[in-house]
Design a protein around this motif. Structure first.
Motif, PDB file in Angstrom:
ATOM      1  N   LEU A 239      37.321  40.753  43.221  1.00 50.17           N
ATOM      2  CA  LEU A 239      37.729  39.357  43.021  1.00 50.17           C
ATOM      3  C   LEU A 239      36.752  38.407  43.715  1.00 50.17           C
ATOM      4  CD1 LEU A 239      41.620  39.614  43.360  1.00 50.17           C
ATOM      5  CD2 LEU A 239      40.229  39.576  41.280  1.00 50.17           C
ATOM      6  N   GLY A 240      36.105  38.901  44.788  1.00 52.29           N
ATOM      7  CA  GLY A 240      35.086  38.102  45.459  1.00 52.29           C
ATOM      8  C   GLY A 240      33.817  37.945  44.633  1.00 52.29           C
ATOM      9  N   LEU A 241      33.600  38.865  43.681  1.00 51.72           N
ATOM     10  CA  LEU A 241      32.401  38.814  42.835  1.00 51.72           C
ATOM     11  C   LEU A 241      32.612  37.993  41.569  1.00 51.72           C
ATOM     12  CD1 LEU A 241      31.296  42.577  42.870  1.00 51.72           C
ATOM     13  CD2 LEU A 241      30.292  40.696  44.168  1.00 51.72           C
ATOM     14  N   VAL A 242      33.878  37.785  41.199  1.00 52.34           N
ATOM     15  CA  VAL A 242      34.183  37.126  39.927  1.00 52.34           C
ATOM     16  C   VAL A 242      33.657  35.696  39.930  1.00 52.34           C
ATOM     17  CG1 VAL A 242      36.126  36.162  38.638  1.00 52.34           C
ATOM     18  CG2 VAL A 242      36.169  38.551  39.340  1.00 52.34           C
ATOM     19  N   ARG A 243      32.930  35.337  38.873  1.00 48.26           N
ATOM     20  CA  ARG A 243      32.362  33.989  38.791  1.00 48.26           C
ATOM     21  C   ARG A 243      33.464  32.976  38.492  1.00 48.26           C
ATOM     22  NH1 ARG A 243      27.317  36.541  35.664  1.00 48.26           N
ATOM     23  NH2 ARG A 243      29.084  37.705  34.825  1.00 48.26           N
ATOM     24  N   PRO A 244      33.316  31.752  39.010  1.00 46.39           N
ATOM     25  CA  PRO A 244      34.355  30.728  38.787  1.00 46.39           C
ATOM     26  C   PRO A 244      34.351  30.254  37.336  1.00 46.39           C
ATOM     27  CG  PRO A 244      32.442  29.764  39.885  1.00 46.39           C
ATOM     28  CD  PRO A 244      32.176  31.234  39.795  1.00 46.39           C
ATOM     29  N   PRO A 245      35.406  29.498  36.902  1.00 48.03           N
ATOM     30  CA  PRO A 245      35.384  28.909  35.571  1.00 48.03           C
ATOM     31  C   PRO A 245      34.101  28.084  35.414  1.00 48.03           C
ATOM     32  CG  PRO A 245      37.521  28.605  36.609  1.00 48.03           C
ATOM     33  CD  PRO A 245      36.622  29.166  37.658  1.00 48.03           C
ATOM     34  N   PRO A 246      33.523  28.018  34.208  1.00 46.27           N
ATOM     35  CA  PRO A 246      34.136  28.354  32.930  1.00 46.27           C
ATOM     36  C   PRO A 246      34.145  29.839  32.575  1.00 46.27           C
ATOM     37  CG  PRO A 246      31.924  27.537  32.550  1.00 46.27           C
ATOM     38  CD  PRO A 246      32.188  27.418  34.025  1.00 46.27           C
ATOM     39  N   VAL A 269      47.032  43.300  46.699  1.00 42.60           N
ATOM     40  CA  VAL A 269      45.779  42.677  46.251  1.00 42.60           C
ATOM     41  C   VAL A 269      45.890  41.161  46.414  1.00 42.60           C
ATOM     42  CG1 VAL A 269      44.243  42.337  44.278  1.00 42.60           C
ATOM     43  CG2 VAL A 269      45.383  44.551  44.618  1.00 42.60           C
ATOM     44  N   PRO A 270      44.900  40.534  47.021  1.00 44.28           N
ATOM     45  CA  PRO A 270      45.004  39.083  47.267  1.00 44.28           C
ATOM     46  C   PRO A 270      44.716  38.250  46.014  1.00 44.28           C
ATOM     47  CG  PRO A 270      42.920  39.903  48.135  1.00 44.28           C
ATOM     48  CD  PRO A 270      43.675  41.107  47.605  1.00 44.28           C
ATOM     49  N   PHE A 271      45.578  38.375  44.996  1.00 47.89           N
ATOM     50  CA  PHE A 271      45.384  37.619  43.751  1.00 47.89           C
ATOM     51  C   PHE A 271      45.482  36.105  43.972  1.00 47.89           C
ATOM     52  CE2 PHE A 271      46.646  41.720  41.754  1.00 47.89           C
ATOM     53  CZ  PHE A 271      45.560  41.876  40.905  1.00 47.89           C
ATOM     54  N   GLU A 272      46.032  35.690  45.140  1.00 44.48           N
ATOM     55  CA  GLU A 272      46.165  34.262  45.418  1.00 44.48           C
ATOM     56  C   GLU A 272      44.824  33.532  45.322  1.00 44.48           C
ATOM     57  OE1 GLU A 272      47.656  36.708  46.984  1.00 44.48           O
ATOM     58  OE2 GLU A 272      49.780  36.208  46.898  1.00 44.48           O
ATOM     59  N   VAL A 273      43.702  34.263  45.534  1.00 38.17           N
ATOM     60  CA  VAL A 273      42.381  33.604  45.475  1.00 38.17           C
ATOM     61  C   VAL A 273      42.072  33.092  44.061  1.00 38.17           C
ATOM     62  CG1 VAL A 273      41.424  34.987  47.368  1.00 38.17           C
ATOM     63  CG2 VAL A 273      41.105  35.765  45.006  1.00 38.17           C
ATOM     64  N   LEU A 274      42.868  33.516  43.080  1.00 34.97           N
ATOM     65  CA  LEU A 274      42.598  33.103  41.695  1.00 34.97           C
ATOM     66  C   LEU A 274      43.343  31.815  41.317  1.00 34.97           C
ATOM     67  CD1 LEU A 274      42.819  36.598  39.949  1.00 34.97           C
ATOM     68  CD2 LEU A 274      40.771  35.389  40.715  1.00 34.97           C
ATOM     69  N   ALA A 275      44.060  31.224  42.273  1.00 35.38           N
ATOM     70  CA  ALA A 275      44.812  30.001  41.979  1.00 35.38           C
ATOM     71  C   ALA A 275      43.868  28.952  41.402  1.00 35.38           C
ATOM     72  CB  ALA A 275      45.483  29.482  43.246  1.00 35.38           C
ATOM     73  N   GLY A 276      44.343  28.253  40.369  1.00 31.80           N
ATOM     74  CA  GLY A 276      43.530  27.189  39.773  1.00 31.80           C
ATOM     75  C   GLY A 276      42.813  27.606  38.506  1.00 31.80           C
ATOM     76  N   LEU A 293      50.908  38.023  39.399  1.00 33.48           N
ATOM     77  CA  LEU A 293      50.193  36.749  39.293  1.00 33.48           C
ATOM     78  C   LEU A 293      51.171  35.578  39.405  1.00 33.48           C
ATOM     79  CD1 LEU A 293      47.652  37.592  36.454  1.00 33.48           C
ATOM     80  CD2 LEU A 293      47.135  37.253  38.878  1.00 33.48           C
ATOM     81  N   ARG A 294      52.373  35.757  38.852  1.00 33.72           N
ATOM     82  CA  ARG A 294      53.379  34.697  38.948  1.00 33.72           C
ATOM     83  C   ARG A 294      53.712  34.415  40.414  1.00 33.72           C
ATOM     84  NH1 ARG A 294      58.198  33.318  35.517  1.00 33.72           N
ATOM     85  NH2 ARG A 294      59.627  32.258  36.908  1.00 33.72           N
ATOM     86  N   TYR A 295      53.915  35.500  41.195  1.00 34.66           N
ATOM     87  CA  TYR A 295      54.240  35.302  42.614  1.00 34.66           C
ATOM     88  C   TYR A 295      53.048  34.785  43.404  1.00 34.66           C
ATOM     89  CZ  TYR A 295      58.980  37.006  42.380  1.00 34.66           C
ATOM     90  OH  TYR A 295      60.321  37.104  42.106  1.00 34.66           O
ATOM     91  N   ALA A 296      51.826  35.031  42.892  1.00 30.82           N
ATOM     92  CA  ALA A 296      50.624  34.508  43.561  1.00 30.82           C
ATOM     93  C   ALA A 296      50.339  33.063  43.169  1.00 30.82           C
ATOM     94  CB  ALA A 296      49.412  35.381  43.212  1.00 30.82           C
TER      95      ALA A 296
END
Ligand SMILES: [Zn+2]
Length: 342
Positions: A239-246, A269-276, A293-296
């Motif tokens: 998740l740290g490697l995933v590029r931001p939007p778009p 898993v810290p899915f909270e980093v994907l907020a937004g 993801l819903r709870y994150a």
């Protein structure tokens, strides 16, 4: 050199690798963690490399401290152990070896090593458990068990060696801090066989994908990058490697025997980093991913079919597809143009 570089790390895969060329004089084996003692007894390795220990497939494997204890029983029979000084469990296992080369290879995920493997006390890490410095001194506050002084360490993209002033630029084809740490351990291990640091770094620079991992390929008119993650430590790294939007994002999870039947680890898993951003939850356990993801607090849609999930991903840029083991194999088949069996 014979090797199971395809990742078949159970005894059958190791035997297949060793039998591939019976005139070879060197073998490099990646070994599934509970099998290390058996493999040490069978092949009498000159060097063992201990990278990190993290919970994985708890329905099949023991807890990490149990695995560390098994490693600790095996390391006295290995002449040289190259070990990650940043992982308390690895240090505990490695320190029983006759000779240890300590490498500060980093440890971004510390939640499997919060308690001292020697006494059960609390391990304090300089900078805290989530400090930005993945490589940091640590010490048990009860018994004094502490990080050994490393001979090798990383300073950003640079590798520092045992002699004062030893510094080399790491130019890797694989992204992220975990791969830099792995590279540092690999260079230190090769050095034990007389391979120069320069040669080792050059060889590592030629690796840009491993069995489809990190591979960027085209699918439905967009580039898709495949990232494999199998446990909370690996997911945090991915998740740290995933590029931001778009860039679009697909998260695909299965729970077959090879993945571990119990996907409860999703909650670590810290899915909270994907907020937004909006995420596509996919795979056979897409519903579990969606609930997590819903709870994150992460906006998401659920698309069980992997091909459809890739087509549905938001944004106009590339698609990042993170998947666990069998979901990753299915993704490879989908983007490769053929639907994998099962
Ligand atoms: Zn202790």
């Amino acid at each position: 050199v014979v090797s199971n570089s395809g990742g078949a790390n159970l005894p059958a895969g190791l035997v297949t690798a060793l039998a591939a060329d019976r005139t070879s004089r060197l073998g490099v084996l990646e070994v599934d963690e509970p099998y290390l003692p058996r493999v040490v007894d069978a092949v009498a390795p000159q060097v063992a490399v201990l990278m990190n220990l993290t919970r994985d497939q708890l329905d099949r494997n023991a807890e990490v401290r149990r695995v560390a204890a098994r490693w600790r029983e095996a390391t006295p029979r290995v002449p040289v152990v190259v070990a990650n000084a940043d992982d308390p469990l690895v240090v505990w296992a490695a320190q029983a070896a006759p000779t240890v080369r300590w490498v500060a290879a980093g440890l971004a995920w510390r939640y499997d090593a919060v308690a001292c493997p020697a006494c059960g006390g609390l391990i304090r890490v300089a900078g805290g458990l989530e400090g930005s410095a993945a490589s940091a001194p640590w010490r048990c506050e009860r018994c004094g068990f502490a990080r050994p002084d490393p001979s090798w360490s990383l300073a950003g993209e640079e590798l520092c060696g045992p002699a004062p002033g030893d510094r080399w630029q790491l130019s890797l084809g694989l992204p992220g801090p975990a791969n830099r740490g792995n590279a540092a351990l690999a260079v230190a291990a090769a050095h034990e066989f007389g391979v120069s640091v320069e040669e080792g770094i050059e060889a590592l620079g030629g690796v840009s994908t491993v069995e489809g991992r990190y591979l960027t390929t085209a699918f439905a008119g967009r580039p898709v990058r495949l990232l494999l993650a199998k446990n909370p430590a690996g997911w945090q790294e991915a998740l740290g490697l995933v590029r931001p939007p778009p860039a679009g994002l697909v998260v695909a999870v299965n729970a077959r025997i090879a993945d571990g039947r119990d996907p409860a680890w999703l909650w670590d898993v810290p899915f909270e980093v994907l907020a937004g951003r909006r995420v596509v939850a996919a795979g056979e356990r897409a519903r579990d991913v969606a609930v997590r993801l819903r709870y994150a607090g992460v906006q998401h849609i659920r698309v069980d079919d992997l091909g459809q999930a890739l087509r549905t991903a938001d944004g106009a840029g590339p698609v990042e597809a993170v998947a666990n083991y069998t979901a990753f194999q299915h993704l490879r088949a989908v983007v490769g143009g053929c639907r994998g069996a099962g």
